[in-house]
Write a protein that holds these residues in place. Structure first.
Motif, short mmCIF file in Angstrom:
data_model
loop_
_atom_site.label_atom_id
_atom_site.label_comp_id
_atom_site.label_asym_id
_atom_site.label_seq_id
_atom_site.Cartn_x
_atom_site.Cartn_y
_atom_site.Cartn_z
N HIS A 9 -4.81 7.86 5.12
CA HIS A 9 -4.21 6.54 5.31
C HIS A 9 -3.08 6.61 6.33
O HIS A 9 -2.99 5.77 7.24
CB HIS A 9 -3.71 6.05 3.94
CG HIS A 9 -3.27 4.63 3.90
ND1 HIS A 9 -2.43 4.15 2.93
CD2 HIS A 9 -3.53 3.59 4.71
CE1 HIS A 9 -2.20 2.87 3.14
NE2 HIS A 9 -2.85 2.49 4.21
N HIS A 38 -2.94 4.71 10.04
CA HIS A 38 -1.87 3.82 10.51
C HIS A 38 -1.35 4.27 11.87
O HIS A 38 -1.21 3.48 12.80
CB HIS A 38 -0.70 3.83 9.53
CG HIS A 38 -0.92 2.97 8.34
ND1 HIS A 38 0.05 2.79 7.39
CD2 HIS A 38 -1.97 2.22 7.95
CE1 HIS A 38 -0.41 1.97 6.45
NE2 HIS A 38 -1.63 1.61 6.77
N CYS A 93 -0.07 -3.38 6.69
CA CYS A 93 -0.89 -2.67 5.71
C CYS A 93 -1.28 -3.58 4.56
O CYS A 93 -0.45 -4.27 3.99
CB CYS A 93 -0.14 -1.45 5.17
SG CYS A 93 -1.13 -0.52 3.99
N GLY A 94 -2.57 -3.56 4.22
CA GLY A 94 -3.04 -4.36 3.09
C GLY A 94 -2.72 -3.73 1.75
O GLY A 94 -2.89 -4.35 0.71
ZN ZN Z 1 -2.61 0.74 5.29
#
Ligand code: ZN
Ligand code: ZN
Length: 790
Positions: A679, A683, A765-766
């Motif tokens: 993750h 990003h 970011c979700g």
């Molecule tokens: Zn994210």
């Protein structure tokens, strides 16, 4: 001042008196010393001196008629600069040409010369001028009309042109100014009414052609092919003259856009004042300033918006005419409001000399702001990059750039607003708290030592090609010869249109089968714009593009307009309307979305042992599901509220890489840390992609997972946020080694302990930036880089 008039083929500040200075003017170096001396730590990481340049004039080309030279002379242009004369002569000789030089280098003269010379000497010839916006076409109309040349009869033909005037323009104007949308929706479908004009068309001018990038650019490329096809049918083959901001390899890009071989003129020979260019990293906040409730204990930098607002207030207080570029509309409002407040505290009333500007404003508001800044009633303006488009605001004393604008091309365009010939100016890039900006302020060679990027567009995008071929078929049946004109993939796209029942094949070609024309919007990928209306008064405040509306105008969203705060009561997607009321809460709102990616097909891949690198089509589904409210003063999260907005689906192009679980274990990544490592790497990789492609972070989406059902391995996806792709993921795949190496370095070199917005945290970011592991992101990328062939 003389050399300004000399070069200016644009409607430049010639009309504007010098702004009345509040104080005596400081040199940029002195100004910078004052600005940087405010705090304890020096925020300036690098100062680059961009030297002044003397202009190189050239004689008028032999072919330029006396009448034309005299008309330019009346406007203050006594002779062209060499790049103008060179491009003009190539075009006059029948060579397609692109002139790609800096802001305010007088590109318009390069196309006005051959076009107007031809209109004066050949009484039947016609010229078509295309601008990306109606406003720019209107400016050009004024410039051409002011020359008062006999028989040219320039006229704008766009959505605002009254019906009554349209027929006159079609029959009598010989210099028609329009935009690609009008060409697509109006002129080409109605080509039968334009027969006379098209038959005699000698030049097609494409102004600001670097704006035709991504999916919009791919559409415009086919609109131009449709234009060329109609010209050929009526027996003309016009010369294309393109004007571009400085960009990498403009000949190739212009060739992709027009489908023709294009020569490039790139050496800027207009004079320029020197610029002192500083890279600026806002200081870390003392830890007591950060919210005690914040989950992460990462150090936080002062926000780029606050820093820019302070710098704007300081320069305005010094009497320095300053333009601040801010990425988001919201950001521009915040910067203007904060600068106004700071100035009013110092000298009541001084805040009135600062305003905000962005594309969503109504035309009258925008014109008024432009006028006020040119005349010096305003000293400071905070703007979105709407100003990049041909608006003639040049010769400012200082330009503040709040956050890297995504490309070096845009950076130089924005910085180019600073500096008049013979005067020194200041430009400051204020880093945002994100991986790319942090990387750049610590790697000045990546800003100043490299050429600007090429403009990326992909006419072979099937989501563009098929609808454009349908439009072409309505205008005239498609023939096998036409397929070559429309390029790679045209044959397959026609076949699919036949199978879908849209086209019918006959011996003479492919015919459109329906009564109605296909509905194709060149810019409409994000849906129609949403209008923002104040419920109590019915007042129209502005518009937001459809793609952003779910994020910016969801119920409960705080929406800013000219520094006034509104709260959204209702978002009606069917009507394209958001109702708001004035309210000034002490929180801001931040929308969250959830996303899924599934692989549809693989176009290309690299099998590198434990690592796989792929390019292919994917289906992305996403939905804005909630929003956070955060205290403006501290950034503290107040709460998260659910939203009920529809799911949006996207078929697009992605680059993705996979790693075997064994290779991660061998690299020291614990199983539990795999998701956080992937993750965090995702990003940062998204944040660094603009370094190699002409995209910005918001054009790109991503997803990472420790086990993806389609790849059956730990996977990181990065995809184009546009239907059918825009060429960005493709560029990332083609330069994967350089891209991921810069990503790895940006993370490793960040001074934070466990990840911060400057390296692995993402503002969009979700998952609320959770989980993230900075050390494991470096391990993940090391595994990829160790295995990927160079
Ligand atoms: Zn994210
Ligand atoms: Zn960091």
């Amino acid at each position: 001042m003389t050399s300004d008039g000399f070069s200016s083929a644009r409607l430049a500040p010639r009309h504007a008196p010098e702004p009345s200075p509040v104080h005596r003017r400081r040199s940029p170096a002195d100004l910078l010393v004052r600005l940087r001396g405010r705090g304890d730590a020096d925020p300036v990481t690098h100062v680059e001196r961009v030297p002044a340049r003397a202009g190189v004039p050239a004689p008028w080309p032999q072919w330029a008629p006396e009448e034309l030279r005299a008309a330019f002379a009346r406007r203050g242009v006594v002779a062209p600069w060499r790049h103008q004369a060179e491009a003009a002569s190539l075009a006059y000789d029948g060579q397609h040409v692109v002139v790609a030089t800096g802001t305010a280098s007088g590109k318009s003269l390069a196309y006005q010369m051959p076009a107007l010379a031809t209109l004066l000497t050949d009484p039947r010839a016609t010229v078509l001028y295309l601008a990306p916006t109606k406003a720019l076409a209107a400016d050009q109309l004024r410039a051409v009309a002011e020359l008062e040349l006999e028989g040219v009869r320039p006229a704008c033909y766009d959505g605002d042109t009254p019906r009554a005037e349209r027929e006159w323009i079609r029959r009598h104007s010989r210099f028609v100014l329009t935009n690609p949308d009008m060409l697509h929706h109006g002129i080409l479908p109605g080509h039968a009414q334009w027969t006379g004009f098209l038959r005699r068309l000698t030049y097609v001018v494409i102004d600001e052609c670097h704006t035709y990038r991504g999916v919009f650019g791919s559409h415009v490329a086919h609109v131009l092919r449709r234009l060329r096809r109609q010209c050929a049918r009526y027996g003309s083959s016009p010369v294309f003259v393109l004007a571009s901001a400085t960009s990498g390899d403009p000949a190739t890009t212009a060739g992709r856009l027009t489908g023709l071989p294009v020569a490039a003129v790139t050496e800027d020979t207009s004079p320029r004042g020197g610029v002192t260019f500083a890279l600026w990293e806002p200081p870390l906040l003392p830890s007591a300033d950060t919210s005690s409730d914040a989950v992460d204990l990462a150090p936080v930098r002062r926000s780029a918006l606050r820093e820019t607002a302070d710098l704007l207030a300081d320069t305005v207080a010094e009497g320095v005419r300053t333009l601040a570029f801010v990425r988001s509309r919201k950001g521009a409002e915040v910067v203007a409001a904060n600068a106004r407040r700071a100035l009013d505290e110092a000298v009541p009333g001084l805040g009135e000399r600062v305003a905000a500007y962005r594309a969503g404003y109504l035309r009258e508001e925008r014109r008024e702001l432009e006028r006020a800044l040119l005349h010096g009633d305003l000293l400071g303006l905070a703007s979105t990059n709407a100003l990049e488009l041909g608006v003639d605001l040049v010769g400012l004393d200082a330009v503040l750039i709040c956050g890297y604008p995504g490309t070096r091309a845009s950076l130089w365009q924005q910085a180019g607003r600073a500096g008049r010939s013979g005067q020194e100016a200041l430009a400051v890039l204020v880093a945002r708290d994100d991986p790319l900006d942090t990387y750049l302020v610590h790697h000045p060679e990546a800003v100043f030592g490299r050429p600007v990027e090429a403009t990326v567009l992909d006419p072979a995008n099937p989501y563009v090609l098929a609808p454009q071929l349908a439009c072409a078929a309505v205008e005239a049946p498609l023939t096998p010869a036409d397929l070559a004109l429309f390029g790679d993939g045209a044959k397959e796209a026609v076949q699919e249109l036949v199978e879908a029942g849209a086209l019918r094949q006959r011996p003479t070609g492919w015919y459109w089968r329906h009564r109605e024309r296909p509905e194709v919007d060149l810019r409409g990928e994000g849906g129609a714009p949403v209008v923002v209306v104040e419920s109590a008064t019915g007042r129209l405040l502005g518009t937001v593009d459809g793609g952003s509306s779910h994020f910016l105008l969801h119920p409960g969203a705080v929406y800013l307009h000219q520094g006034v705060s509104y709260v959204v009561d209702d978002l009606d997607l069917a009507d394209g309307c958001a109702l708001v009321h004035a309210e000034e809460p002490d929180w801001s709102t931040h929308a969250r979305d959830v996303t899924n990616v599934s692989v549809a097909s693989v176009r290309s891949y690299v099998d590198a042992g434990p690592v796989g690198m792929f390019l292919g089509e994917v289906d992305v589904t996403s939905q804005v599901v909630s929003y956070q409210r955060r205290r403006i003063a501290t950034g503290e999260v107040i709460d998260t509220r659910p939203l009920d907005l529809p799911v949006r689906e996207l078929r697009t192009v992605a680059v993705w890489f996979t790693l075997s679980p064994e290779s991660l274990t061998a690299a020291g990544v614990e199983t539990a840390d795999v998701p956080g490592g992937l993750h965090a790497a995702e990003h940062a990789a998204i944040g660094l992609l603009p370094l190699i492609a002409t995209c910005d972070r918001w054009d790109i989406g991503g997803l990472s997972t420790a086990l993806h059902p389609d790849t059956e391995a730990p996977t990181v996806f990065v995809y184009d946020g546009h239907p059918g792709g825009a060429g960005f993921a493709e560029r990332a795949y083609g330069t994967a080694g350089a891209w991921l190496k810069a990503t790895r370095d940006a993370i490793a070199e960040c001074g934070c302990e466990s990840g911060c917005p400057s390296c692995v945290q993402s503002p969009k970011c979700g998952n609320g930036n959770n989980p993230l592991s900075k050390p494991d992101a470096i391990r993940v990328l090391d595994v990829v880089l160790a295995n990927l062939p160079a």
